[in-house]
Design an enzyme around this catalytic site. Structure first.
Site, PDB file in Angstrom:
ATOM      1  N   LYS A   1      -2.194  -1.513  -3.831  1.00 23.84           N
ATOM      2  CA  LYS A   1      -3.070  -0.342  -3.724  1.00 23.84           C
ATOM      3  C   LYS A   1      -2.246   0.930  -3.839  1.00 23.84           C
ATOM      4  O   LYS A   1      -1.232   1.024  -3.151  1.00 23.84           O
ATOM      5  CB  LYS A   1      -3.758  -0.399  -2.375  1.00 23.84           C
ATOM      6  CG  LYS A   1      -4.661   0.762  -2.088  1.00 23.84           C
ATOM      7  CD  LYS A   1      -5.240   0.618  -0.732  1.00 23.84           C
ATOM      8  CE  LYS A   1      -6.010   1.888  -0.434  1.00 23.84           C
ATOM      9  NZ  LYS A   1      -6.325   2.015   0.944  1.00 23.84           N
TER      10      LYS A   1
ATOM     11  N   LYS B   1       0.861  -1.184   0.000  1.00 29.68           N
ATOM     12  CA  LYS B   1       0.000   0.000   0.000  1.00 29.68           C
ATOM     13  C   LYS B   1       0.895   1.231   0.000  1.00 29.68           C
ATOM     14  O   LYS B   1       1.728   1.413   0.886  1.00 29.68           O
ATOM     15  CB  LYS B   1      -0.896  -0.017   1.233  1.00 29.68           C
ATOM     16  CG  LYS B   1      -1.749   1.232   1.376  1.00 29.68           C
ATOM     17  CD  LYS B   1      -2.747   1.078   2.500  1.00 29.68           C
ATOM     18  CE  LYS B   1      -3.516   2.364   2.723  1.00 29.68           C
ATOM     19  NZ  LYS B   1      -4.466   2.239   3.829  1.00 29.68           N
TER      20      LYS B   1
HETATM   21  C1  PBG Z   1      -7.432   3.108   5.702  1.00 26.88           C
HETATM   22  C2  PBG Z   1      -7.695   3.098   4.248  1.00 26.88           C
HETATM   23  C3  PBG Z   1      -7.513   4.100   3.285  1.00 26.88           C
HETATM   24  C4  PBG Z   1      -8.022   3.582   2.074  1.00 26.88           C
HETATM   25  C5  PBG Z   1      -8.452   2.291   2.346  1.00 26.88           C
HETATM   26  N1  PBG Z   1      -8.227   1.995   3.674  1.00 26.88           N
HETATM   27  C6  PBG Z   1      -7.032   5.486   3.400  1.00 26.88           C
HETATM   28  C7  PBG Z   1      -5.649   5.806   3.712  1.00 26.88           C
HETATM   29  O1  PBG Z   1      -4.771   4.949   3.848  1.00 26.88           O
HETATM   30  O2  PBG Z   1      -5.421   7.005   3.868  1.00 26.88           O
HETATM   31  C8  PBG Z   1      -8.098   4.303   0.767  1.00 26.88           C
HETATM   32  C9  PBG Z   1      -9.173   3.848  -0.148  1.00 26.88           C
HETATM   33  C10 PBG Z   1      -9.467   4.743  -1.280  1.00 26.88           C
HETATM   34  O3  PBG Z   1      -8.836   5.795  -1.509  1.00 26.88           O
HETATM   35  O4  PBG Z   1     -10.403   4.403  -2.009  1.00 26.88           O
HETATM   36  N2  PBG Z   1      -6.150   3.311   6.102  1.00 26.88           N
END
Ligand code: PBG
Length: 324
Positions: A248, A195
């Site tokens: 992601k 991520k």
């Molecule tokens: C929680 C999380 C996030 C997203 C999914 N789980 C936000 C982040 O890490 O700031 C992002 C999902 C999206 O942008 O559609 N940490």
């Protein structure tokens, strides 16, 4: 004059040929639909930056889940927006927390769809970071204890799968062990393994009210410049017991999805994040792109890159196109 012997156009001549040699296809089976659940009753609050998405109270959430199921989609991914936030993220693991109640309701009233829960703390902390703050940064080991407790509370509520997204070291191992010790060894973990610290989460942070109040997430989420490191992160998660590996965001990281596909034999998921969704919606609203075609082409590209599963805000719309 040169003329070619081999002519690739022969197999593109008509729709039947094109279908016959098509390498990738998209199906409702591959898509997971994210939903945002909030406190209250009769609440359906539009998220400005993500047209067609809402913060839903549990009653409306149940309707959205039923609609999703009727379209043939197999799974939803739940994000909770609690009433109160605190330093300890206590809403994240509360037995009667918003996600825990939502899961119980769905499992009770619409048991026939998989309920996946996002396991993170940023929606529940007053500072908006994904963990416990110590000396100005997120402290790893106390955070994974809270994440494990959160995952367990989701499993107890009836979640079919947990999806940890905090990017803490060891979070998969901690969650796996906690679930196993409590008798939830059959609950799989979909790890947000690679991520990235991406600006494409912008619209989501409005949706989930989870923007960090100071600083950024660069000390835990990955540097967008790194690819080899994604392999390292995923290797660790495999060793710690992940069942599905996620990359992601998706579209700016198709190379990472491809590498994940080639390197690991676990199912690969990709999160087509909020910013990727909102860009297409915005361009379509301006008349600059054909929104439906851009959606289908994006989803297909993510599959072609190697993803088995796509988490996408387009899931319902794409299902309608596929079901036509
Ligand atoms: C929680 C999380 C996030 C997203 C999914 N789980 C936000 C982040 O890490 O700031 C992002 C999902 C999206 O942008 O559609 N940490």
């Amino acid at each position: 004059m040169y003329f070619p012997d081999y002519r690739p156009r022969r197999l593109r001549k008509n729709a039947n040929f094109r279908r016959m040699v098509r390498e990738t296809n998209l199906s409702v089976d591959n898509m997971v639909y994210p939903l945002f659940v909030t406190e209250g009753k009769g609440v359906k609050k539009p998220i400005n930056s993500m047209p067609g998405n809402f913060q839903l109270s549990i009653d409306y959430l149940l309707r959205a889940v039923e609609e999703t199921k009727e379209l043939g989609i197999l799974a939803v991914l739940l994000f909770g927006i609690p009433d109160k936030k605190d330093e300890a993220a206590s809403g994240a693991f509360a037995k009667d927390g918003i996600v825990q109640r939502a899961v119980r309701t769905i499992k009770d009233k619409a048991p026939d769809i998989l309920v996946i829960t996002d396991v993170c703390l940023c929606e529940y902390t007053s500072h908006g970071h994904c963990g416990m703050i110590e000396k100005g940064d997120v402290e790893n080991d106390s955070t994974i204890e809270v994440l494990a407790e959160t995952a367990l509370s989701h499993a107890k509520a009836g979640a079919d799968m947990v999806a940890p997204s905090a990017m803490m070291d060891g979070q998969i191992g901690a969650i796996r062990e906690t679930l196993d010790e409590a008798g939830y060894d059959s609950i799989p973990i979909m790890s947000y393994a690679a991520k990235y610290a991406s600006c494409f989460y912008g619209p989501f942070r409005e949706a989930a009210e989870s923007a960090p109040q100071y600083g950024d997430r660069k000390s835990y989420q990955m540097d967008p410049a790194n690819g080899d490191e994604a392999i390292r992160e995923m290797t660790l998660d495999v060793e710690e017991g992940a069942d599905i590996l996620m990359v992601k965001p998706a579209l700016p990281y198709l190379d990472i999805i491809r590498r994940a596909r080639e390197e690991f034999d676990l199912p690969i998921a990709a999160y087509n994040v909020s910013g990727e969704f909102s860009m297409i919606k915005a361009a379509a609203n301006l008349g600059w792109l054909d929104g439906e075609k851009a959606m289908m082409e994006s989803l297909l590209s993510i599959r072609r890159a190697g993803a088995d599963i796509i988490i996408t805000y387009f899931a319902q719309e794409a299902a309608k196109v596929l079901n036509k």
